[in-house]
Design an enzyme around this catalytic site. Structure first.
Site, PDB file in Angstrom:
ATOM      1  N   ARG A  17     109.450  24.739 -39.581  1.00  0.00           N
ATOM      2  CA  ARG A  17     110.088  26.034 -39.875  1.00  0.00           C
ATOM      3  C   ARG A  17     110.885  25.918 -41.167  1.00  0.00           C
ATOM      4  NH1 ARG A  17     115.507  25.576 -38.247  1.00  0.00           N
ATOM      5  NH2 ARG A  17     115.851  27.801 -38.563  1.00  0.00           N
ATOM      6  N   SER A  56     133.131  24.931 -39.926  1.00  0.00           N
ATOM      7  CA  SER A  56     132.639  24.236 -38.739  1.00  0.00           C
ATOM      8  C   SER A  56     132.440  22.734 -38.955  1.00  0.00           C
ATOM      9  CB  SER A  56     131.352  24.918 -38.277  1.00  0.00           C
ATOM     10  OG  SER A  56     130.931  24.393 -37.046  1.00  0.00           O
ATOM     11  N   THR A  66     118.683  28.243 -45.446  1.00  0.00           N
ATOM     12  CA  THR A  66     119.625  28.211 -46.570  1.00  0.00           C
ATOM     13  C   THR A  66     119.132  27.495 -47.824  1.00  0.00           C
ATOM     14  OG1 THR A  66     120.583  26.269 -45.507  1.00  0.00           O
ATOM     15  CG2 THR A  66     121.713  28.348 -45.140  1.00  0.00           C
TER      16      THR A  66
END
Length: 541
Positions: free
Chosen positions: A497, A64, A501
């Site tokens: 938060r 991506s 990863t």
């Protein structure tokens, strides 16, 4: 299962010692040279998944918006949706198994997921334009063939195109033809039907400059150009012939840096947009006459689409339930505008496309976009059937006309996943039909100034959140501290938060001015550093 073939092929795609990777929302992503064994094994897993659900499964080789040196792989489930969460776990187990355990792990997955190895399997493969993608998709094919699966290699496609193909195949053509021509024809036909209904498709509406991130989007848009009507003039920039993929361009770069991409010359008030590297995200932007840059992100895209659909739904006078799904990252003023001005229900879910998609399925019409520009609209089966029936049978002209527009929207939108090409055509059609300029769209509401920061911590798991990640449960005292800091500023909001990863805590803050948003984000980052085990030096302003 042919153990000898598995052993032989697995040895050709050896796992580097000590490497462990986890399958997340984006599948696996890493440096390209670390992925050969992973993609081979995802070929194996795609066959198992196909046998388990008796349907075609997709495998997309892409990373991506990551740098060109990276690559990745993800699986696509039968209706073009993301891989089922229970299988994400199997993907991680299979990817990290040592070579001598590979057969044992496959056997365990077959037992747990009730896979009948004697069934047929079918897999569709696609890849992006990265230099490493061709070789990696060959490794996927090796994996498929070892377990006796059939495959169709689509070669270079955007991620959303592969999702579309898989859905077409498994709905036996109901969703469309599982070919690139089928995709181009379906979208362009719906788009042309829509703009035919526009009374004011003016000269200035026609031109759109598109930054394709030096990725697959440029290739596929060029292929699609002959399908567009004369009225649409698209100008492709960053087409991959000169520069590196995603380098100083693309939707992610524009959103994060809040500035135009390199390689695109912007004149005042020109409509421009950027795709990301695999064309599943889109953001719009323009420069005003004073030279100021204006970003129109996923929140404003969702708002424009919601205005249009709400209007049409009111005209067809059916009792359809419509809602917008956002994450905590959505700008506070977008939420306010949707709820208070448009009177559309808004639901907030955890970050990650799968959470948004899942929630949007609860409504007749569910609009979801992440602020980064990834999103789509879902129509329930019942709503779609009713709309198509109204087009055929409704006697009242206004109702029938509105139903016809909704039907074309259903066909233009890629409901399987966020799709930059499809979303761009939806936006262009709405702007034409509403007679809106990019400035008028931007002026619907003003974004609250905001700031994103991150703090390195020893262990991201010390942070646990609730309320769609808007409140921290642990460590003790952190949420109280954030609440106290937020009270100091006007129109303020902040949340933290853990990254999915890496050992990093992400911080988002917004307030009435940029200065206040920056100050609040900084104070919250200090609180995280001191209460959640920050690493290195404390954050500096």
């Amino acid at each position: 299962m042919d153990s000898e073939a598995l052993r032989k092929y697995s040895a050709l795609h050896p796992k580097p010692a000590g490497l462990t990777l986890q399958y997340g929302t984006a599948g696996f992503r890493s440096k390209a040279e670390q992925l050969d064994h992973i993609v081979f094994r995802m070929g194996l897993l795609a066959v198992l998944r196909s046998k388990a659900v008796t349907a075609t499964i997709g495998v997309m080789v892409t990373a991506s918006h990551n740098p060109e040196e990276d690559n990745g792989v993800k699986l696509v489930d039968p209706l073009g949706e993301m891989l089922h969460p229970s299988w994400e776990e199997y993907a991680t187990q299979l990817a990290n198994a040592e070579e001598q355990e590979l057969q044992k792990v496959i056997t365990e997955i077959c037992q747990k997921a009730a896979v009948n190895l004697h069934k047929d399997a079918s897999v569709f493969i696609g890849r992006d334009t990265r230099p490493s993608s061709k070789q990696l998709s060959q490794s996927v094919i090796d994996g498929i063939q070892v377990l006796g699966g059939q495959y169709h290699d689509y070669g270079l496609v955007t991620t959303p195109q592969l999702h579309y193909m898989v859905c077409c195949q498994n709905t036996k053509g109901q969703y469309g033809k599982a070919t690139l021509e089928g995709y181009y024809e379906k979208l362009s036909k719906a788009f042309m039907e829509l703009i035919k209904q526009s009374h004011c498709y003016g000269e200035s509406q026609r031109h759109l400059k598109i930054d394709c991130a030096n990725g697959i989007g440029a290739l596929k848009l060029s292929e699609m150009k002959p399908y567009f009507p004369q009225e649409v003039q698209i100008h492709i920039y960053n087409d991959g012939t000169k520069e590196k993929l995603n380098h100083l361009c693309g939707a992610d770069f524009v959103k994060v840096h809040q500035k135009p991409p390199g390689g695109l010359d912007m004149k005042p008030n020109e409509r421009c947009c950027s795709f990301d590297g695999d064309a599943d995200r889109i953001v719009y932007y323009y420069k005003d006459t004073a030279g100021h840059f204006h970003l129109i992100d996923g929140d404003k895209i969702a708002t424009l689409i919601s205005i249009f659909l709400k209007d049409l739904l009111a005209k067809v006078k059916q009792n359809f339930k419509m809602a917008v799904v956002q994450t905590a990252y959505a700008n506070g003023n977008s939420t306010r505008y949707l709820q208070e001005t448009l009177k559309v229900p808004v639901h907030c879910v955890k970050t990650g496309v799968k959470h948004l998609h899942h929630k949007a399925q609860e409504f007749d019409v569910g609009v979801y976009f992440e602020a980064n520009g990834h999103g789509t609209v879902l129509f329930s089966k019942a709503a779609e059937t009713k709309i198509r029936q109204l087009v055929k049978e409704e006697k009242d002209d206004e109702k029938r006309e509105a139903a016809k527009m909704l039907e074309n929207m259903i066909d233009l939108i890629n409901q399987t996943v966020g799709d930059a090409v499809s979303d761009m055509l939806v936006i262009e059609a709405i702007l034409a039909l509403k007679g809106l300029t990019v400035q008028q769209w931007d002026a619907l509401y003003a974004d609250l100034p905001n700031r994103l920061l991150k703090v390195q911590v020893a262990d991201r798991r010390v942070i646990d959140t609730t309320d769609a990640e808007r409140r921290a449960l642990t460590p003790p005292g952190l949420q109280d501290k954030i609440d106290a800091l937020v009270k100091k500023y006007k129109l303020a909001r902040a949340f933290v938060r853990p990254s999915g990863t890496e050992d990093v805590v992400r911080i988002y803050a917004e307030a009435d001015t940029q200065e206040n948003a920056d100050a609040l984000a900084h104070e919250v980052s200090l609180a995280v550093f001191h209460l959640a085990g920050g690493k290195g030096a404390p954050p500096q302003l």
